[in-house]
Design an enzyme around this catalytic site. Structure first.
Site, PDB file in Angstrom:
ATOM      1  CB  THR A 383      -0.879  -0.115   1.269  1.00 15.88           C
ATOM      2  OG1 THR A 383      -1.684  -1.281   1.133  1.00 15.88           O
ATOM      3  CG2 THR A 383      -1.741   1.073   1.549  1.00 15.88           C
ATOM      4  CB  THR A 401      -4.031  -0.198  -0.920  1.00 15.93           C
ATOM      5  OG1 THR A 401      -3.489  -1.502  -0.974  1.00 15.93           O
ATOM      6  CG2 THR A 401      -5.534  -0.284  -0.837  1.00 15.93           C
ATOM      7  CG  LEU A 402      -2.457  -1.200  -6.962  1.00 17.38           C
ATOM      8  CD1 LEU A 402      -1.212  -1.436  -7.815  1.00 17.38           C
ATOM      9  CD2 LEU A 402      -3.694  -1.159  -7.854  1.00 17.38           C
ATOM     10  CG  ASN A 403      -4.787  -6.501  -0.877  1.00 19.43           C
ATOM     11  OD1 ASN A 403      -4.254  -6.191   0.185  1.00 19.43           O
ATOM     12  ND2 ASN A 403      -5.483  -7.606  -1.013  1.00 19.43           N
ATOM     13  CB  SER A 454      -9.218  -0.640   4.617  1.00 21.05           C
ATOM     14  OG  SER A 454      -7.910  -0.128   4.476  1.00 21.05           O
ATOM     15  N   GLY A 475       1.373  -1.273   4.928  1.00 27.05           N
ATOM     16  CA  GLY A 475       1.756  -2.367   5.833  1.00 27.05           C
ATOM     17  C   GLY A 475       0.618  -3.284   6.227  1.00 27.05           C
ATOM     18  N   GLY A 476      -0.487  -3.321   5.468  1.00 28.56           N
ATOM     19  CA  GLY A 476      -1.580  -4.248   5.778  1.00 28.56           C
ATOM     20  C   GLY A 476      -2.040  -4.094   7.222  1.00 28.56           C
TER      21      GLY A 476
HETATM   22  N1  GLY Z   1      -5.121  -3.646   1.436  1.00 29.52           N
HETATM   23  C1  GLY Z   1      -4.642  -3.107   2.635  1.00 29.52           C
HETATM   24  C2  GLY Z   1      -5.691  -2.431   3.441  1.00 29.52           C
HETATM   25  O1  GLY Z   1      -6.595  -1.851   2.880  1.00 29.52           O
HETATM   26  O2  GLY Z   1      -5.650  -2.441   4.639  1.00 29.52           O
END
Ligand code: GLY
Length: 571
Positions: A383, A401-403, A454, A475-476
């Site tokens: 992200t 983000t693109l994930n 998210s 960082g997810g």
């Molecule tokens: N794809 C990461 C988020 O949206 O948290």
């Protein structure tokens, strides 16, 4: 495609022996540029994942734009120069404090297509089909980025055509790539062959090397259609046709109506006080604002500063508040337009006090005891975040983000941009572990038109109502903890901005029941935590945090994370 015959990379200068071509880029030279990690500035500052994008943002402010103009131009430039995460085929969130003192947040998160359904990634036996929600056409949600950028023009001063032109030039005439980018593109080649129906600009027979020039003609043409037609240049007409044709070729489900119906949504920011500061962050469908609220409030009354930065006691306390907040994420959080999220309870004083009742200093807690429930779905970490500020009092915090890195790995044929794989941020099978060994809850089950939960946490910290920090990171699931730790590092531990960003971070997300630590995490602290009963897992970098701090003298201090090619610029 390759125009540079001799290049040299000196740590902070990326250069190629080729003369700049005339363009809207002014003094921004895409064939020779520096990476600045820290700047001090008076009129405006930008920190983002790529030096060229940060420089474009500053150029726009110098041309009369405010922080919103700069943020729009920076994001568009990132979509070209940072294809791993900068995007027009993904989505994001904006949190801003405007010059008039008001605060706003904009949700341009991707959305499930109308024909999506909760079992779409399961086989006839009800098992999750590996990779289906992560790679290729079916993993993409309806992109939101362009709707978000066009919507945020509401607070900009300059027209879209001026803000998008640098991105067009960067795509059309190319830019020189760094060693990190060459490595990243090389690692992508096999998946690009597998998940594309046409040949993409990222593919090359010989390996990419530092100093190669990346040219993206199809992307330039898509950006020109957006320049000429606004959001309709993406969601309708030729670009929509190219997206839908790509879906048909690759077995995806996004159709014309999904694109036409997509809307960015203004939301009320998630706002709360912490030790006299006002924290302004993103509400649902981001879990970020609620998580940092829970974590900060659970430790507000504890003598954290007296424990010392990265002391075993401080890390333990912060770990335990992270554990509790992330347990709630799995159970209660999702798109609030579709699922009733009990936000006011989750952040209430009595609830949070109760959550910490079984906290025992010097003894590891247990995720089994904290709360039986569902495991949060593990998110990929590719992200990107940008922080922008101007002298008028506008401060903008944006995470997009693109994930996964390079999203679904699928480029829209003829349109030149990567599509996200954000559908994997839904719980692909509520209540049962997904392909990452993790599960989510009903709150985040797939439904047509719903936005996936998210962790993106674009955040502002205000002091006396005025910007003090602009902060965020990729960082997810580690995003909220990185933002939480950066805030605590500055406010509680009094760290310098660089240390607050660059010192080792750690992360606990309830399940798996372990503390993830970065490589530089001190060994005596590891040993002390292990003695308390914690399991530690050393891993790669946690986040790439971009912070702008407003100092007491009113100057801006912008710091870009050392974990990547991230760069800060100012004037
Ligand atoms: N794809 C990461 C988020 O949206 O948290």
């Amino acid at each position: 495609m390759r125009v540079a015959s001799i290049i040299f990379l000196t740590g902070s200068i990326i250069t190629a022996c080729t003369s700049p071509k005339k363009s809207s880029l002014g003094h921004v030279n895409p064939y020779q540029y520096t990476i600045n990690k820290k700047v001090e500035a008076e009129k405006g500052a930008v920190a983002s994942a790529h030096p060229l994008a940060s420089k474009v943002g500053i150029m726009i402010m110098k041309q009369g734009g405010n922080a919103i103009d700069a943020a729009i131009a920076t994001q568009l430039a990132l979509a070209v120069v940072y294809p791993a995460a900068g995007n027009i085929g993904g989505g994001g969130f904006l949190v801003a404090r405007l010059a008039d003192g008001s605060t706003v947040s904009l949700d341009y998160r991707e959305m499930a297509p109308a024909s999506a359904h909760r079992d779409m990634y399961l086989d006839p036996q009800g098992n999750v089909i590996p990779n289906k929600s992560v790679k290729g056409h079916l993993s993409s949600g309806v992109p939101g980025t362009i709707a978000g950028l066009v919507e945020s023009l509401k607070y900009a001063k300059l027209p879209l055509k001026k803000l998008i032109q640098p991105a067009i030039d960067l795509a059309e005439k190319g830019f020189v790539i760094s060693e990190r980018e060459a490595r990243s593109l090389n690692s992508l080649q096999e998946e690009l062959r597998k998940y594309n129906t046409t040949t993409t600009a990222f593919q090359k027979t010989a390996p990419w090397v530092t100093g190669d020039t990346l040219i993206q003609k199809d992307l330039a043409n898509t950006l020109k259609r957006i320049r000429d037609n606004g959001a309709a240049g993406f969601y309708e007409g030729e670009t929509a046709r190219l997206i839908v044709d790509e879906m048909k070729r690759g077995g995806g489900i996004i159709d014309y109506a999904d694109l036409k119906n997509y809307k960015a949504k203004w939301r009320t920011p998630h706002q709360f006080n912490y030790k006299g500061y006002t924290i302004v962050s993103m509400p649902m469908p981001s879990s970020g604002g609620v998580l940092i609220n829970q974590m900060l409030k659970m430790l507000e009354e504890k003598p954290l500063a007296s424990y010392g930065f990265l002391s075993p006691q401080a890390v333990q306390l912060m770990t335990e508040v992270e554990r509790r907040a992330y347990a709630d994420r799995a159970r209660f959080m999702g798109d609030a337009d579709y699922f009733k999220v009990p936000v006011s309870t989750l952040v209430s004083e009595s609830y949070l006090k109760n959550r910490m009742q079984d906290y025992m200093p010097d003894k590891a807690g247990s995720s089994e005891a904290v709360q039986p429930g569902e495991i949060p779905a593990k998110e990929s970490e590719e992200t990107t975040h940008l922080s922008v500020i101007d002298a008028e009092g506008n401060a903008v915090s944006i995470t997009t983000t693109l994930n996964d890195s390079y999203g679904s790995k699928t480029v829209v044929g003829g349109a030149g941009f990567l599509l996200n794989d954000e559908m994997d941020d839904f719980s692909v099978k509520p209540g049962v572990p997904n392909m990452y060994g993790a599960v989510g809850g009903e709150a985040n089950a797939i439904a047509p038109g719903k936005r996936m939960l998210s962790s993106m946490t674009p955040t502002l910290v205000l002091k006396d109502g005025k910007p003090f920090l602009v902060v965020g990171t990729p960082g997810g699931t580690t995003i909220p903890t990185s933002v939480f730790q950066t805030i605590v590092n500055v406010i509680d531990f009094g760290l310098s901005t660089e240390d607050a960003v660059n010192k080792p971070k750690f992360h606990h997300q309830w399940l798996p029941d372990q503390i993830e630590i970065e490589k530089g995490f001190p060994y005596p602290v590891r040993e002390a935590l292990q003695k308390m009963g914690y399991k530690l897992n050393e891993r790669g970098a946690i986040g790439r945090t971009e912070v702008i701090k407003v100092r007491n003298d009113g100057k801006f201090e912008a710091v870009a994370d050392s974990r990547g090619d991230d760069a800060a610029e100012g004037f």
